[in-house]
Write a protein that holds these residues in place. Sequence first.
Motif, PDB file in Angstrom:
ATOM      1  N   GLU A  38     -76.916 -40.447   0.220  1.00 46.94           N
ATOM      2  CA  GLU A  38     -77.853 -39.820  -0.713  1.00 46.94           C
ATOM      3  C   GLU A  38     -77.285 -38.549  -1.338  1.00 46.94           C
ATOM      4  OE1 GLU A  38     -81.050 -39.322   2.005  1.00 46.94           O
ATOM      5  OE2 GLU A  38     -81.712 -41.396   1.840  1.00 46.94           O
ATOM      6  N   GLY A  39     -76.045 -38.205  -0.961  1.00 43.24           N
ATOM      7  CA  GLY A  39     -75.409 -37.018  -1.522  1.00 43.24           C
ATOM      8  C   GLY A  39     -75.675 -35.737  -0.763  1.00 43.24           C
ATOM      9  N   GLU A  40     -76.420 -35.827   0.341  1.00 40.64           N
ATOM     10  CA  GLU A  40     -76.676 -34.635   1.143  1.00 40.64           C
ATOM     11  C   GLU A  40     -75.479 -34.346   2.044  1.00 40.64           C
ATOM     12  OE1 GLU A  40     -81.515 -35.076   1.434  1.00 40.64           O
ATOM     13  OE2 GLU A  40     -80.320 -35.593   3.182  1.00 40.64           O
ATOM     14  N   VAL A  41     -75.235 -33.069   2.272  1.00 44.28           N
ATOM     15  CA  VAL A  41     -74.177 -32.638   3.181  1.00 44.28           C
ATOM     16  C   VAL A  41     -74.822 -32.358   4.522  1.00 44.28           C
ATOM     17  CG1 VAL A  41     -72.520 -30.795   3.660  1.00 44.28           C
ATOM     18  CG2 VAL A  41     -72.747 -31.701   1.342  1.00 44.28           C
ATOM     19  N   SER A  42     -74.273 -32.926   5.592  1.00 48.88           N
ATOM     20  CA  SER A  42     -74.870 -32.778   6.918  1.00 48.88           C
ATOM     21  C   SER A  42     -73.915 -32.112   7.890  1.00 48.88           C
ATOM     22  CB  SER A  42     -75.240 -34.148   7.500  1.00 48.88           C
ATOM     23  OG  SER A  42     -76.289 -34.726   6.791  1.00 48.88           O
ATOM     24  N   PHE A  43     -74.510 -31.311   8.777  1.00 53.81           N
ATOM     25  CA  PHE A  43     -73.812 -30.713   9.904  1.00 53.81           C
ATOM     26  C   PHE A  43     -74.585 -31.113  11.147  1.00 53.81           C
ATOM     27  CE2 PHE A  43     -73.235 -27.937   6.303  1.00 53.81           C
ATOM     28  CZ  PHE A  43     -71.865 -27.712   6.321  1.00 53.81           C
ATOM     29  N   VAL A  44     -73.930 -31.790  12.076  1.00 51.52           N
ATOM     30  CA  VAL A  44     -74.593 -32.119  13.332  1.00 51.52           C
ATOM     31  C   VAL A  44     -74.359 -30.941  14.267  1.00 51.52           C
ATOM     32  CG1 VAL A  44     -74.695 -33.687  15.288  1.00 51.52           C
ATOM     33  CG2 VAL A  44     -74.350 -34.589  12.983  1.00 51.52           C
ATOM     34  N   VAL A  45     -75.467 -30.338  14.677  1.00 59.18           N
ATOM     35  CA  VAL A  45     -75.439 -29.130  15.509  1.00 59.18           C
ATOM     36  C   VAL A  45     -76.368 -29.361  16.690  1.00 59.18           C
ATOM     37  CG1 VAL A  45     -75.869 -26.648  15.544  1.00 59.18           C
ATOM     38  CG2 VAL A  45     -75.029 -27.723  13.453  1.00 59.18           C
ATOM     39  N   GLY A  46     -75.800 -29.447  17.886  1.00 61.81           N
ATOM     40  CA  GLY A  46     -76.627 -29.613  19.081  1.00 61.81           C
ATOM     41  C   GLY A  46     -77.424 -30.902  19.103  1.00 61.81           C
ATOM     42  N   GLY A  47     -76.936 -31.951  18.485  1.00 68.90           N
ATOM     43  CA  GLY A  47     -77.638 -33.235  18.485  1.00 68.90           C
ATOM     44  C   GLY A  47     -78.622 -33.401  17.341  1.00 68.90           C
ATOM     45  N   GLN A  48     -78.830 -32.352  16.546  1.00 72.11           N
ATOM     46  CA  GLN A  48     -79.690 -32.433  15.373  1.00 72.11           C
ATOM     47  C   GLN A  48     -78.830 -32.155  14.141  1.00 72.11           C
ATOM     48  OE1 GLN A  48     -80.687 -30.287  18.046  1.00 72.11           O
ATOM     49  NE2 GLN A  48     -81.790 -32.009  18.914  1.00 72.11           N
ATOM     50  N   ALA A  49     -79.393 -32.433  12.978  1.00 71.76           N
ATOM     51  CA  ALA A  49     -78.627 -32.226  11.753  1.00 71.76           C
ATOM     52  C   ALA A  49     -79.291 -31.183  10.866  1.00 71.76           C
ATOM     53  CB  ALA A  49     -78.486 -33.537  10.977  1.00 71.76           C
ATOM     54  N   ILE A  50     -78.451 -30.380  10.258  1.00 74.39           N
ATOM     55  CA  ILE A  50     -78.871 -29.501   9.172  1.00 74.39           C
ATOM     56  C   ILE A  50     -78.303 -30.148   7.930  1.00 74.39           C
ATOM     57  CG2 ILE A  50     -78.643 -27.227   8.115  1.00 74.39           C
ATOM     58  CD1 ILE A  50     -78.165 -26.164  11.012  1.00 74.39           C
ATOM     59  N   ARG A  51     -79.175 -30.504   7.005  1.00 71.82           N
ATOM     60  CA  ARG A  51     -78.738 -31.166   5.777  1.00 71.82           C
ATOM     61  C   ARG A  51     -78.956 -30.249   4.587  1.00 71.82           C
ATOM     62  NH1 ARG A  51     -81.060 -37.179   6.928  1.00 71.82           N
ATOM     63  NH2 ARG A  51     -79.548 -37.670   8.559  1.00 71.82           N
ATOM     64  N   LEU A  52     -77.986 -30.253   3.707  1.00 64.74           N
ATOM     65  CA  LEU A  52     -78.053 -29.455   2.491  1.00 64.74           C
ATOM     66  C   LEU A  52     -78.134 -30.398   1.312  1.00 64.74           C
ATOM     67  CD1 LEU A  52     -75.164 -26.962   3.337  1.00 64.74           C
ATOM     68  CD2 LEU A  52     -77.599 -26.745   3.877  1.00 64.74           C
ATOM     69  N   ARG A  53     -79.057 -30.114   0.412  1.00 62.05           N
ATOM     70  CA  ARG A  53     -79.258 -30.938  -0.784  1.00 62.05           C
ATOM     71  C   ARG A  53     -79.245 -30.008  -1.993  1.00 62.05           C
ATOM     72  NH1 ARG A  53     -85.055 -33.072  -0.916  1.00 62.05           N
ATOM     73  NH2 ARG A  53     -84.353 -33.751   1.111  1.00 62.05           N
ATOM     74  N   GLU A  54     -78.480 -30.373  -3.007  1.00 61.34           N
ATOM     75  CA  GLU A  54     -78.457 -29.570  -4.244  1.00 61.34           C
ATOM     76  C   GLU A  54     -79.833 -29.640  -4.881  1.00 61.34           C
ATOM     77  OE1 GLU A  54     -75.659 -27.522  -6.948  1.00 61.34           O
ATOM     78  OE2 GLU A  54     -74.852 -29.260  -5.937  1.00 61.34           O
ATOM     79  N   GLY A  55     -80.380 -28.478  -5.207  1.00 57.03           N
ATOM     80  CA  GLY A  55     -81.704 -28.425  -5.809  1.00 57.03           C
ATOM     81  C   GLY A  55     -82.174 -26.989  -5.921  1.00 57.03           C
ATOM     82  N   VAL A  56     -83.433 -26.837  -6.201  1.00 57.06           N
ATOM     83  CA  VAL A  56     -84.021 -25.499  -6.323  1.00 57.06           C
ATOM     84  C   VAL A  56     -84.367 -25.006  -4.915  1.00 57.06           C
ATOM     85  CG1 VAL A  56     -85.919 -24.149  -7.264  1.00 57.06           C
ATOM     86  CG2 VAL A  56     -84.948 -26.033  -8.601  1.00 57.06           C
ATOM     87  N   PRO A  57     -83.759 -23.906  -4.465  1.00 63.33           N
ATOM     88  CA  PRO A  57     -84.049 -23.403  -3.122  1.00 63.33           C
ATOM     89  C   PRO A  57     -85.489 -22.912  -3.003  1.00 63.33           C
ATOM     90  CG  PRO A  57     -82.053 -22.399  -4.020  1.00 63.33           C
ATOM     91  CD  PRO A  57     -82.718 -23.131  -5.142  1.00 63.33           C
ATOM     92  N   ALA A  58     -85.981 -22.910  -1.777  1.00 61.08           N
ATOM     93  CA  ALA A  58     -87.291 -22.307  -1.496  1.00 61.08           C
ATOM     94  C   ALA A  58     -87.189 -20.817  -1.795  1.00 61.08           C
ATOM     95  CB  ALA A  58     -87.662 -22.550  -0.037  1.00 61.08           C
ATOM     96  N   PRO A  59     -88.305 -20.150  -2.032  1.00 59.74           N
ATOM     97  CA  PRO A  59     -88.254 -18.711  -2.307  1.00 59.74           C
ATOM     98  C   PRO A  59     -87.534 -17.941  -1.198  1.00 59.74           C
ATOM     99  CG  PRO A  59     -90.439 -19.570  -2.757  1.00 59.74           C
ATOM    100  CD  PRO A  59     -89.667 -20.676  -2.099  1.00 59.74           C
ATOM    101  N   ARG A  60     -86.757 -16.953  -1.600  1.00 59.07           N
ATOM    102  CA  ARG A  60     -85.971 -16.123  -0.682  1.00 59.07           C
ATOM    103  C   ARG A  60     -86.853 -15.616   0.457  1.00 59.07           C
ATOM    104  NH1 ARG A  60     -81.700 -15.102  -1.998  1.00 59.07           N
ATOM    105  NH2 ARG A  60     -80.079 -13.665  -1.455  1.00 59.07           N
ATOM    106  N   GLY A  61     -86.375 -15.821   1.693  1.00 58.28           N
ATOM    107  CA  GLY A  61     -87.096 -15.346   2.869  1.00 58.28           C
ATOM    108  C   GLY A  61     -88.211 -16.249   3.364  1.00 58.28           C
ATOM    109  N   SER A  62     -88.477 -17.367   2.683  1.00 61.20           N
ATOM    110  CA  SER A  62     -89.599 -18.220   3.086  1.00 61.20           C
ATOM    111  C   SER A  62     -89.221 -19.224   4.173  1.00 61.20           C
ATOM    112  CB  SER A  62     -90.169 -18.962   1.875  1.00 61.20           C
ATOM    113  OG  SER A  62     -89.221 -19.873   1.369  1.00 61.20           O
ATOM    114  N   ILE A  63     -87.950 -19.422   4.418  1.00 64.81           N
ATOM    115  CA  ILE A  63     -87.482 -20.357   5.436  1.00 64.81           C
ATOM    116  C   ILE A  63     -86.691 -19.580   6.470  1.00 64.81           C
ATOM    117  CG2 ILE A  63     -86.027 -22.368   5.902  1.00 64.81           C
ATOM    118  CD1 ILE A  63     -87.979 -23.431   4.038  1.00 64.81           C
ATOM    119  N   SER A  64     -86.988 -19.835   7.737  1.00 62.37           N
ATOM    120  CA  SER A  64     -86.259 -19.213   8.837  1.00 62.37           C
ATOM    121  C   SER A  64     -85.911 -20.288   9.845  1.00 62.37           C
ATOM    122  CB  SER A  64     -87.124 -18.134   9.484  1.00 62.37           C
ATOM    123  OG  SER A  64     -86.429 -17.507  10.520  1.00 62.37           O
TER     124      SER A  64
END
Length: 126
Positions: A38-64
Amino acid sequence: MRIHATCLDHVVLNVSDLDASRRWWSTLTGARATRDHEGEVSFVVGGQAIRLREGVPAPRGSISVCLLADASIHDLYERAEELHAVQGEIHPRTAATAPVQALTLEDPDGYQVELATYTPEGAPVP
């Protein structure tokens, strides 16, 4: 139906510059990036994945996001300094299973990322 207690499979973050974010998250986690169909970039970290998708980011500071590491807080601080991303001092936090020491970073799109390690007296509850 029950959700498995340890089965958060992945998180997807919209990012403004996929290549810059891939480099940042790769340096932070030490994980190798892969790209899915699907074009997402994934990092497997501790058995889970952090995926990055090109798009409009959430507002600064809204995701932790909090990432637990099996390193000293000082080693985590050195890693964060490599990224020029430290936002404040080391601070105590209450994680899901035990107390941690954490430091907060900001990724290129303003997502807050806590790097944390269990406190010497704390340990994860099984």
